[in-house]
Design a protein around this motif. Structure first.
Motif, PDB file in Angstrom:
ATOM      1  N   SER A 698       2.217  28.801 -64.766  1.00 23.80           N
ATOM      2  CA  SER A 698       2.320  29.133 -66.191  1.00 23.80           C
ATOM      3  C   SER A 698       1.904  27.976 -67.096  1.00 23.80           C
ATOM      4  O   SER A 698       2.590  27.632 -68.049  1.00 23.80           O
ATOM      5  N   VAL A 699       0.754  27.325 -66.795  1.00 29.59           N
ATOM      6  CA  VAL A 699       0.258  26.308 -67.724  1.00 29.59           C
ATOM      7  C   VAL A 699      -0.258  26.950 -69.010  1.00 29.59           C
ATOM      8  O   VAL A 699      -0.275  26.305 -70.057  1.00 29.59           O
ATOM      9  N   LEU A 700      -0.706  28.195 -68.925  1.00 31.81           N
ATOM     10  CA  LEU A 700      -1.111  28.953 -70.112  1.00 31.81           C
ATOM     11  C   LEU A 700      -0.536  30.356 -69.998  1.00 31.81           C
ATOM     12  O   LEU A 700      -0.598  30.976 -68.932  1.00 31.81           O
ATOM     13  N   LEU A 701       0.017  30.862 -71.084  1.00 33.46           N
ATOM     14  CA  LEU A 701       0.596  32.194 -71.097  1.00 33.46           C
ATOM     15  C   LEU A 701      -0.473  33.227 -71.454  1.00 33.46           C
ATOM     16  O   LEU A 701      -1.440  32.907 -72.150  1.00 33.46           O
ATOM     17  N   PRO A 776       7.706  20.912 -69.472  1.00 36.52           N
ATOM     18  CA  PRO A 776       6.638  21.889 -69.229  1.00 36.52           C
ATOM     19  C   PRO A 776       6.249  22.651 -70.479  1.00 36.52           C
ATOM     20  O   PRO A 776       5.054  22.907 -70.699  1.00 36.52           O
ATOM     21  N   ALA A 777       7.208  23.045 -71.321  1.00 39.68           N
ATOM     22  CA  ALA A 777       6.882  23.829 -72.519  1.00 39.68           C
ATOM     23  C   ALA A 777       6.040  23.013 -73.494  1.00 39.68           C
ATOM     24  O   ALA A 777       5.050  23.507 -74.069  1.00 39.68           O
ATOM     25  N   THR A 778       6.411  21.737 -73.706  1.00 41.34           N
ATOM     26  CA  THR A 778       5.637  20.885 -74.612  1.00 41.34           C
ATOM     27  C   THR A 778       4.261  20.597 -74.047  1.00 41.34           C
ATOM     28  O   THR A 778       3.251  20.603 -74.771  1.00 41.34           O
ATOM     29  N   ALA A 779       4.178  20.352 -72.735  1.00 38.26           N
ATOM     30  CA  ALA A 779       2.873  20.094 -72.107  1.00 38.26           C
ATOM     31  C   ALA A 779       1.970  21.323 -72.212  1.00 38.26           C
ATOM     32  O   ALA A 779       0.757  21.192 -72.420  1.00 38.26           O
ATOM     33  N   THR A 780       2.565  22.502 -72.086  1.00 38.51           N
ATOM     34  CA  THR A 780       1.782  23.729 -72.241  1.00 38.51           C
ATOM     35  C   THR A 780       1.268  23.856 -73.672  1.00 38.51           C
ATOM     36  O   THR A 780       0.128  24.277 -73.895  1.00 38.51           O
ATOM     37  N   THR A 781       2.090  23.487 -74.658  1.00 35.27           N
ATOM     38  CA  THR A 781       1.644  23.525 -76.049  1.00 35.27           C
ATOM     39  C   THR A 781       0.482  22.556 -76.263  1.00 35.27           C
ATOM     40  O   THR A 781      -0.503  22.874 -76.955  1.00 35.27           O
ATOM     41  N   ILE A 782       0.576  21.364 -75.677  1.00 39.92           N
ATOM     42  CA  ILE A 782      -0.518  20.389 -75.775  1.00 39.92           C
ATOM     43  C   ILE A 782      -1.784  20.966 -75.149  1.00 39.92           C
ATOM     44  O   ILE A 782      -2.894  20.852 -75.706  1.00 39.92           O
ATOM     45  N   LEU A 783      -1.599  21.606 -73.983  1.00 41.33           N
ATOM     46  CA  LEU A 783      -2.744  22.195 -73.305  1.00 41.33           C
ATOM     47  C   LEU A 783      -3.356  23.317 -74.153  1.00 41.33           C
ATOM     48  O   LEU A 783      -4.591  23.448 -74.267  1.00 41.33           O
ATOM     49  N   PHE A 784      -2.526  24.130 -74.791  1.00 41.42           N
ATOM     50  CA  PHE A 784      -2.997  25.245 -75.611  1.00 41.42           C
ATOM     51  C   PHE A 784      -3.826  24.751 -76.798  1.00 41.42           C
ATOM     52  O   PHE A 784      -4.953  25.194 -77.020  1.00 41.42           O
ATOM     53  N   TYR A 785      -3.284  23.796 -77.550  1.00 42.62           N
ATOM     54  CA  TYR A 785      -4.024  23.314 -78.718  1.00 42.62           C
ATOM     55  C   TYR A 785      -5.207  22.432 -78.305  1.00 42.62           C
ATOM     56  O   TYR A 785      -6.226  22.392 -79.005  1.00 42.62           O
ATOM     57  N   GLY A 786      -5.079  21.740 -77.188  1.00 40.54           N
ATOM     58  CA  GLY A 786      -6.217  20.960 -76.703  1.00 40.54           C
ATOM     59  C   GLY A 786      -7.385  21.845 -76.322  1.00 40.54           C
ATOM     60  O   GLY A 786      -8.548  21.539 -76.637  1.00 40.54           O
TER      61      GLY A 786
END
Length: 894
Positions: A698-701, A776-786
């Protein structure tokens, strides 16, 4: 062919009274309406259902079903919303195009004059029935196939059926012959009466007419998918196969590792959503719609959106002659006086002096007097009469001749034209004393009468050599496709109207030609520069067709070869090899509608993309069979407009060139945004797949990926799709219709872009988790906006040219790109600050280090993306171009 004689079951009508209303109604029930069967428009249900026939819709629908099964209702509804939005846009565009053509058909409804119960009545043309007495006169369109029983100097323009620009004289009795050789008293539905009056018995209505037969032939001509439709369908299959393969591989590896099935299926759904560019169909449709709007400003009505792009890959254009390359009206081309020859318009001072001389004025006087047409230079479109007579009046008006004063001379007698004497003569009272006889007709007959006149008056007769010289001139003009008329006169002291055509004085000859449209020559030259072969296919005489082809620069002046319909069957049966007869000519004459279909099929089988331009009923089957049919909508027939994909509202051949240019621009734009979409979606796919294989779930939803696909993919891709394109696009050859939308080097470049973004994103994710200690949730947010920012700046890598400076390309000069980037930035900020978006997308607050990590992938794309672009652009260069590019680079360095 439909029967050309009256049905045996119908008694000869009482011609003085016509049918009774009761009998007319009975026959309408028996024979049906007098309407050519047209392809019925699709219902709104059928149009709507057609929007859901795609593999992408099937895969997304399956993903939505799985989401509902796992109780992920928000994701399921989001996927369904994407499907419905795409279907709604496609439905709206196709339904409006269909409605516009329905309105066009309604505007084309006409009336007819028939004799019913002894009275002349005007009724809708579709109510005319077999046995009706039809009344026709100059300026009307024949409502049904009919057999004449009365005719007064009746002439009918049958160019819509035969391609012949000259009208056909209708005389009695009629003989059943093919329409290409029709000289009798048969009238055909859809043809135009240009002179005289007549009464005829209707013998065929609706599908029982020549027009109906061609309409059936048109319906049998199947239309194939356009190159763009085929390429997008192929790309869709490739993406679906890639999605299914990778998702299946991921599930199998997960099962081998012992992971729960429902988690594997949820990740498979994410992979499916990530791999498929949901916005591709929407953007492709809107790109074509935008091109349609551009063409609308050029008076081009587009009935099928994909047809716009098809012209961009067209390399063969078949064009009709009459009404398409020419104006479908006769004009004076040459005047041959005893002492000089004039070619119009006269340009040199000597020719202008000859035109002002007495000999020319006498010829104009005879041309005006021996004439039954009506013409006004103020309203030339309202002219009526024989086209040759109209052309003579137009010549006199353009020569500033006193037409009104000469027409005021009293006409005392007239000897009408007939097929035996092949001339017309008129007698007029002169203002001072005596009378004037004027004659026009075939050169050999008028010459014979002039020689007798000179001998009768004691003057030296025309020498045999001089007579032969004039006949040779007439033959030379005829061989070049010109129609000729000779003019002569006689001045007599009395007003005796007997035996007018005798003892004549020779005035000269006039040659006529259906003139080319003024915009045709530069348009054909533009097509030739663009690598498009333009071929004329007509039902007219070979000499006339070749002359027009030379005039419009379609054929070189030295060209002699034309292929006729009688020669075509043998040539089509031969193997297509270099030097084949069909490769050596660009003019096909005396060709029937069925043979036009054979020609188009022949070139399509050779791998060519064929366009057909026409305006007549005889062009309709070919318009439908061609990859792209273009009809003349201003003066063309309704049947041709029905069959075509594009309708030219201004009947300008130059509009075809504009459509070709727009088609090439659209294809380049579509290929550009497809590369952008595929590279962006591959990056999403690789991020999810690599993280899953590494054991990070779940790195991206799914909702995050949908948001990205509908935001960063759609708006930048849409901006790329409406670029104005290069001004040099018409100096390049057509793109290969067999080339896929994504060539191997395009897939490699898209993969390289995706790998670059994936490496940068996963590196940021690793640093966020293991260096900064984010959850994990914050890292996923970073990945999403990145990923969002990387995809936004990635649009700059879609530059239109590899040889210009980085800041001077089609992308950065496109204002819509900057508007799209600004809009996406605003929506990304809203997704961070609005609570509803934050909850749906799982967004977490970001600190300054996290924000800096978001910008790292964008910096990598900006820094390394142009390098990848140049590497793969160089690989795509043909070997023959590498040396030229190297020379240019070296010259710039010096």
């Amino acid at each position: 062919m439909p029967e050309l004689s009256e049905p045996k079951s119908i008694a000869q009508p009482v011609r003085a009274l016509g049918l009774t209303e009761a009998e007319a109604r009975a026959r309408q029930q028996r024979y049906g309406p007098n309407a050519v069967e047209a392809t019925p428009p699709d219902s709104w249900v059928r149009v709507l259902l057609r929007q859901f026939r795609s593999l992408i819709v099937a895969v997304l629908s399956g993903a939505a079903i799985f989401s509902f099964a796992f109780h992920d209702y928000a994701e399921g509804y989001a996927i369904l919303a994407v499907v419905l939005i795409n279907a709604g846009i496609g439905f709206w565009l196709e339904w409006n195009a269909q409605a516009s053509m329905t309105a066009l058909r309604r505007l084309g409804q006409t009336t007819a004059r028939v004799l019913r119960e002894g009275q002349v009545r005007a009724i809708p043309s579709d109510e005319v029935t077999v046995g009706d007495v039809l009344l026709v006169e100059a300026g009307e369109v024949v409502a049904a196939d009919s057999r004449l029983f009365e005719a007064q100097q009746l002439q009918v323009n049958e160019s819509t059926l035969t391609g012949e620009s000259m009208p056909v004289s209708k005389t009695l009795p009629a003989t059943a012959v093919p329409p290409t050789e029709q000289t009798g008293g048969l009238l055909f539905k859809g043809t135009a009466v240009v002179n005289g009056t007549g009464r005829a018995t209707v013998t065929g209505v609706g599908g029982g007419t020549q027009l109906g037969e061609i309409a059936r032939l048109m319906q049998q001509a199947e239309r194939t998918a356009t190159p763009l439709e085929a390429k997008l369908a192929r790309l869709t299959r490739q993406l679906v196969m890639l999605t299914v393969g990778l998702a299946g591989l991921y599930v199998l590896l997960g099962l081998w590792r012992g992971k729960p099935v429902h988690l594997l299926l949820e990740t498979a759904i994410v992979l499916a959503v990530a791999a498929i560019p949901e916005g591709m169909a929407i953007v492709a449709t809107l790109a074509l719609a935008y091109g349609m709007l551009r063409l609308a400003h050029r008076q081009v009505l587009v009935k099928r959106l994909a047809a716009v792009e098809t012209l961009g890959s067209t390399d063969i254009i078949f064009t009709d002659k009459t009404g398409t390359l020419t104006q479908n009206q006769m004009a004076v081309h040459t005047v041959w006086l005893p002492e000089a020859q004039l070619t119009f318009p006269p340009t040199t001072g000597h020719m202008q002096a000859v035109a002002a001389g007495e000999a020319y004025q006498r010829l104009l006087r005879a041309a005006v007097l021996c004439n039954n047409a009506t013409y006004s230079s103020a309203h030339p479109e309202a002219a009526l009469g024989d086209p040759l007579e109209v052309a003579l009046l137009a010549l006199a008006a353009e020569s500033h001749f006193a037409v009104a004063d000469v027409q005021a001379m009293t006409r005392l007698a007239e000897q009408p034209f007939n097929s035996d004497t092949r001339l017309m003569a008129t007698l007029h009272r002169q203002p001072n004393a005596g009378s004037l006889v004027t004659v026009k007709g075939a050169a050999e007959d008028v010459l014979r009468l002039c020689m007798r006149q000179q001998a009768a008056t004691g003057a030296l007769p025309l020498a045999v050599a001089e007579q032969a010289e004039w006949l040779l001139r007439a033959e030379q003009l005829a061989q070049t496709g010109l129609r000729t008329l000779a003019l002569a006169q006689r001045i007599q002291t009395d007003e005796n109207p007997t035996d007018l055509a005798r003892d004549l004085t020779w005035l000269g000859m006039v040659a006529f030609l259906d003139p080319a449209r003024p915009e045709v020559i530069p348009a054909i030259e533009a097509c030739q520069r663009a690598g498009i072969r333009v071929l004329m296919v007509t039902g007219d005489h070979p000499a006339t067709a070749l002359t027009v082809a030379r005039q419009v620069h379609l054929a070189p002046e030295t060209a002699e070869l034309t292929i006729t319909g009688s020669e075509l069957a043998a040539l089509l049966a031969q193997p297509a090899v270099p030097g084949h007869g069909l490769q050596q000519t660009c003019v096909f004459a005396r060709v029937s509608p069925a043979q036009k279909l054979d020609l188009i099929s022949y070139y399509q089988q050779q791998g060519h993309v064929v366009a057909m331009i026409g305006d007549g009923v005889n062009d309709a089957p070919a318009l439908k069979k061609a990859d792209i049919g273009v009809a003349m909508g201003l003066h063309g027939t309704q049947v041709a407009s029905e069959a075509a994909s594009l309708v030219l509202r201004d009947d300008s051949f130059a509009s075809v060139v504009a459509a070709v240019e727009q088609g090439r621009i659209i294809f380049t734009n579509i290929r550009r945004f497809v590369l952008y979409l595929v590279s962006c979606n591959l990056s999403e796919l690789l991020v999810v797949l690599a993280a899953g294989l590494a054991g990070v779930d779940s790195v991206l939803l799914p909702l995050q990926i949908l948001f990205l696909n509908l935001l960063t993919d759609v708006f930048p891709a849409l901006a790329l799709s409406v670029g104005k394109g290069s001004r040099h696009v018409m100096e390049q050859p057509p793109h290969d219709p067999q080339s896929p939308m994504m060539r191997p080097t395009d897939w490699q470049l898209a993969g390289a872009y995706a790998a670059l973004m994936t490496a940068a994103l996963l590196g940021c994710y690793y640093v966020a988790r293991h260096h900064f200690g984010f959850g994990p949730a914050t890292a996923t947010t970073i990945l999403f906006y990145g990923l969002a920012t990387a995809q936004l700046v990635h649009v700059s890598n879609m530059a239109g040219s590899r040889h210009r400076h980085f800041t001077d390309n089609d992308v950065l000069r496109n204002r819509y790109v900057w508007l799209a980037l600004a809009l996406c930035t605003i929506l990304l900020l809203l997704s961070y600050y609005l609570p509803l978006f934050r909850q749906l997308l799982g967004i977490q607050p970001l600190t300054l280090p996290a924000l800096l990590l978001v910008l790292v992938p964008a910096g990598a794309v900006l820094g390394l993306g142009p390098l990848l672009h140049h590497i793969f652009s160089w690989r795509k260069l043909p070997t023959r171009h590498i040396g030229a590019v190297t020379d240019r680079v070296a010259a710039r360095a010096v």
